[in-house]
Design a protein around this motif. Structure first.
Motif, mmCIF file in Angstrom:
data_model
loop_
_atom_site.group_PDB
_atom_site.id
_atom_site.type_symbol
_atom_site.label_atom_id
_atom_site.label_comp_id
_atom_site.label_asym_id
_atom_site.label_seq_id
_atom_site.Cartn_x
_atom_site.Cartn_y
_atom_site.Cartn_z
ATOM 1 N N ILE A 175 0.816 -1.201 0.000
ATOM 2 C CA ILE A 175 0.000 0.000 0.000
ATOM 3 C C ILE A 175 0.856 1.261 0.000
ATOM 4 C CG2 ILE A 175 -0.196 -0.039 2.526
ATOM 5 C CD1 ILE A 175 -2.871 1.146 -0.001
ATOM 6 N N TRP A 176 2.060 1.167 0.559
ATOM 7 C CA TRP A 176 2.931 2.340 0.647
ATOM 8 C C TRP A 176 3.414 2.806 -0.727
ATOM 9 C CZ3 TRP A 176 1.673 1.977 5.457
ATOM 10 C CH2 TRP A 176 1.684 0.730 6.090
ATOM 11 N N SER A 177 3.496 1.888 -1.684
ATOM 12 C CA SER A 177 4.043 2.235 -2.994
ATOM 13 C C SER A 177 2.970 2.518 -4.027
ATOM 14 C CB SER A 177 4.957 1.103 -3.499
ATOM 15 O OG SER A 177 4.237 -0.109 -3.631
ATOM 16 N N ARG A 178 1.704 2.503 -3.612
ATOM 17 C CA ARG A 178 0.617 2.770 -4.550
ATOM 18 C C ARG A 178 0.202 4.236 -4.495
ATOM 19 N NH1 ARG A 178 -3.571 -1.483 -2.548
ATOM 20 N NH2 ARG A 178 -2.024 -2.920 -1.696
ATOM 21 N N PRO A 179 -0.373 4.731 -5.558
ATOM 22 C CA PRO A 179 -0.846 6.123 -5.540
ATOM 23 C C PRO A 179 -1.960 6.306 -4.520
ATOM 24 C CG PRO A 179 -1.630 4.989 -7.506
ATOM 25 C CD PRO A 179 -0.620 4.083 -6.866
ATOM 26 N N ASP A 205 -2.920 -2.151 7.595
ATOM 27 C CA ASP A 205 -1.512 -1.792 7.446
ATOM 28 C C ASP A 205 -1.302 -0.300 7.661
ATOM 29 O OD1 ASP A 205 -0.884 -4.411 6.907
ATOM 30 O OD2 ASP A 205 -0.711 -4.144 4.739
ATOM 31 N N LEU A 206 -2.154 0.505 7.056
ATOM 32 C CA LEU A 206 -2.025 1.959 7.178
ATOM 33 C C LEU A 206 -2.290 2.416 8.607
ATOM 34 C CD1 LEU A 206 -3.823 3.026 3.883
ATOM 35 C CD2 LEU A 206 -1.387 3.310 4.396
ATOM 36 N N MET A 207 -3.277 1.815 9.259
ATOM 37 C CA MET A 207 -3.577 2.168 10.648
ATOM 38 C C MET A 207 -2.384 1.875 11.557
ATOM 39 S SD MET A 207 -7.404 0.536 10.860
ATOM 40 C CE MET A 207 -7.490 0.654 12.659
ATOM 41 N N THR A 208 -1.819 0.685 11.400
ATOM 42 C CA THR A 208 -0.694 0.279 12.239
ATOM 43 C C THR A 208 0.478 1.224 12.071
ATOM 44 O OG1 THR A 208 -1.373 -2.045 12.069
ATOM 45 C CG2 THR A 208 0.887 -1.605 12.779
ATOM 46 N N ASP A 209 0.812 1.525 10.836
ATOM 47 C CA ASP A 209 1.975 2.369 10.596
ATOM 48 C C ASP A 209 1.739 3.793 11.096
ATOM 49 O OD1 ASP A 209 4.667 2.107 9.376
ATOM 50 O OD2 ASP A 209 3.984 3.794 8.156
ATOM 51 N N ARG A 210 0.519 4.275 10.955
ATOM 52 C CA ARG A 210 0.245 5.638 11.398
ATOM 53 C C ARG A 210 0.425 5.782 12.908
ATOM 54 N NH1 ARG A 210 -2.345 10.308 9.577
ATOM 55 N NH2 ARG A 210 -3.139 11.583 11.300
ATOM 56 N N VAL A 211 -0.087 4.826 13.690
ATOM 57 C CA VAL A 211 0.049 4.962 15.137
ATOM 58 C C VAL A 211 1.498 4.750 15.580
ATOM 59 C CG1 VAL A 211 -2.346 4.355 15.592
ATOM 60 C CG2 VAL A 211 -0.607 2.570 15.627
ATOM 61 N N SER A 216 2.922 -7.643 6.925
ATOM 62 C CA SER A 216 2.682 -6.707 5.827
ATOM 63 C C SER A 216 2.568 -5.278 6.324
ATOM 64 C CB SER A 216 1.392 -7.083 5.084
ATOM 65 O OG SER A 216 0.274 -7.045 5.975
ATOM 66 N N GLY A 217 2.445 -5.093 7.644
ATOM 67 C CA GLY A 217 2.269 -3.760 8.191
ATOM 68 C C GLY A 217 3.555 -2.991 8.432
ATOM 69 N N VAL A 218 4.680 -3.473 7.927
ATOM 70 C CA VAL A 218 5.958 -2.774 8.116
ATOM 71 C C VAL A 218 6.050 -1.675 7.070
ATOM 72 C CG1 VAL A 218 8.447 -3.002 8.259
ATOM 73 C CG2 VAL A 218 6.994 -4.880 9.006
ATOM 74 N N GLY A 219 5.618 -0.492 7.439
ATOM 75 C CA GLY A 219 5.601 0.645 6.528
ATOM 76 C C GLY A 219 6.665 1.660 6.875
ATOM 77 N N GLU A 260 6.799 4.392 8.783
ATOM 78 C CA GLU A 260 7.006 4.757 10.186
ATOM 79 C C GLU A 260 7.626 3.606 10.967
ATOM 80 O OE1 GLU A 260 6.896 7.520 11.628
ATOM 81 O OE2 GLU A 260 5.926 8.751 10.093
ATOM 82 N N SER A 261 7.228 2.385 10.660
ATOM 83 C CA SER A 261 7.819 1.233 11.330
ATOM 84 C C SER A 261 9.298 1.105 10.981
ATOM 85 C CB SER A 261 7.069 -0.046 10.934
ATOM 86 O OG SER A 261 5.711 0.026 11.322
ATOM 87 N N LEU A 262 9.627 1.330 9.712
ATOM 88 C CA LEU A 262 11.030 1.280 9.291
ATOM 89 C C LEU A 262 11.835 2.389 9.959
ATOM 90 C CD1 LEU A 262 10.595 0.472 5.496
ATOM 91 C CD2 LEU A 262 11.499 -1.052 7.267
ATOM 92 N N ALA A 263 11.229 3.572 10.090
ATOM 93 C CA ALA A 263 11.921 4.684 10.741
ATOM 94 C C ALA A 263 12.206 4.359 12.199
ATOM 95 C CB ALA A 263 11.089 5.956 10.632
#
Length: 232
Positions: free
Chosen positions: A18-22, A82-88, A131-134, A136-139
């Motif tokens: 999801i991170w790489s999609r428009p 995935d987006l919810m997890t990374d955002r928090v 799959s939720g490693v986006g 913010e998680s990488l940061a």
């Protein structure tokens, strides 16, 4: 408005993370919401009613639209989780400066993680999702490695220590969320001599630090300082 599901990506793009999609698909009417607004609404729903309550329809209702319209931004509920997890995880910012002792800094990061689980209890139900490693998680992982730069041990060991720290945080968060606590009150211990002997010991002075800190300090030092000759 036509609420028939329209996938967020065209062609093979829906198979990409999801991170790489428009932000939204190229077809359909002009966007009425942003992906960010959808995620914020879903987090608010999960915080109040639990992760099971988060469906595309429920989030759409919170936004005053039809469920099909969300598929212009997301391919599935999995994308939303995935987006919810990374955002928090982004709420762990700003990261503390690693100016003092690395262990003290890691303890501060761990306590922030525990506070994050308290604020968003549903994280325990989605933490297993690789799959939720986006971003913010990488940061956050990148920051942990930065904090551990002074530690002379193999890089894989550092990753193991970070993973174990996260696991301990989840364990304590889950224990806090569980109702009740272990108690032997009212139990007949006559057939269990070791328990009887243990309870017969004089009371020891309380430890200077809580169990969370004692556990993590022992874990991190044990993993990272046991074999300094393996620096890499």
């Amino acid at each position: 408005m036509n609420d028939a599901p329209t996938r967020a990506g065209d062609g093979d793009s829906a198979r990409q993370p999801i991170w790489s999609r428009p932000e939204r698909g190229s077809r359909g009417p002009a966007p009425a919401h942003s992906r960010d607004a959808i995620v914020v609404a879903a987090i608010a729903l999960a915080d109040t009613e639990g992760i099971a309550a988060v469906s595309m329809r429920a989030v759409a209702n919170a936004l005053g639209t039809g469920a099909g319209s969300l598929y212009r931004y997301l391919s599935s509920r999995d994308d939303l989780l995935d987006l919810m997890t990374d955002r928090v995880v982004g709420e762990l910012r700003p990261y503390p400066q690693a100016e003092g002792d690395w262990l003290d800094t890691m303890m501060l990061l761990a306590r922030r993680q525990l506070a994050l689980h308290r604020a968003h209890p549903w994280l325990l139900d989605v933490s297993h999702r690789t799959s939720g490693v986006g971003p913010e998680s990488l940061a956050w992982f990148d920051n942990c490695i930065r904090v551990l730069e002074p530690v002379r041990c193999a890089v894989p060991t550092k990753f193991e220590a970070i993973a174990m720290m996260t696991g301990v945080v989840s364990l304590f968060a889950r224990s806090e969320a569980a109702s009740g606590a272990l108690s032997f009150a009212g139990a007949d211990l006559a057939a269990y001599p070791h328990l009887v002997a243990a309870f017969s010991q004089p009371a020891a002075p309380p430890p200077r630090t809580d169990l969370f800190e004692r556990t993590l300090r022992s874990l991190l030092t044990g993993l990272l300082l046991a074999e300094p000759s393996e620096a890499g």
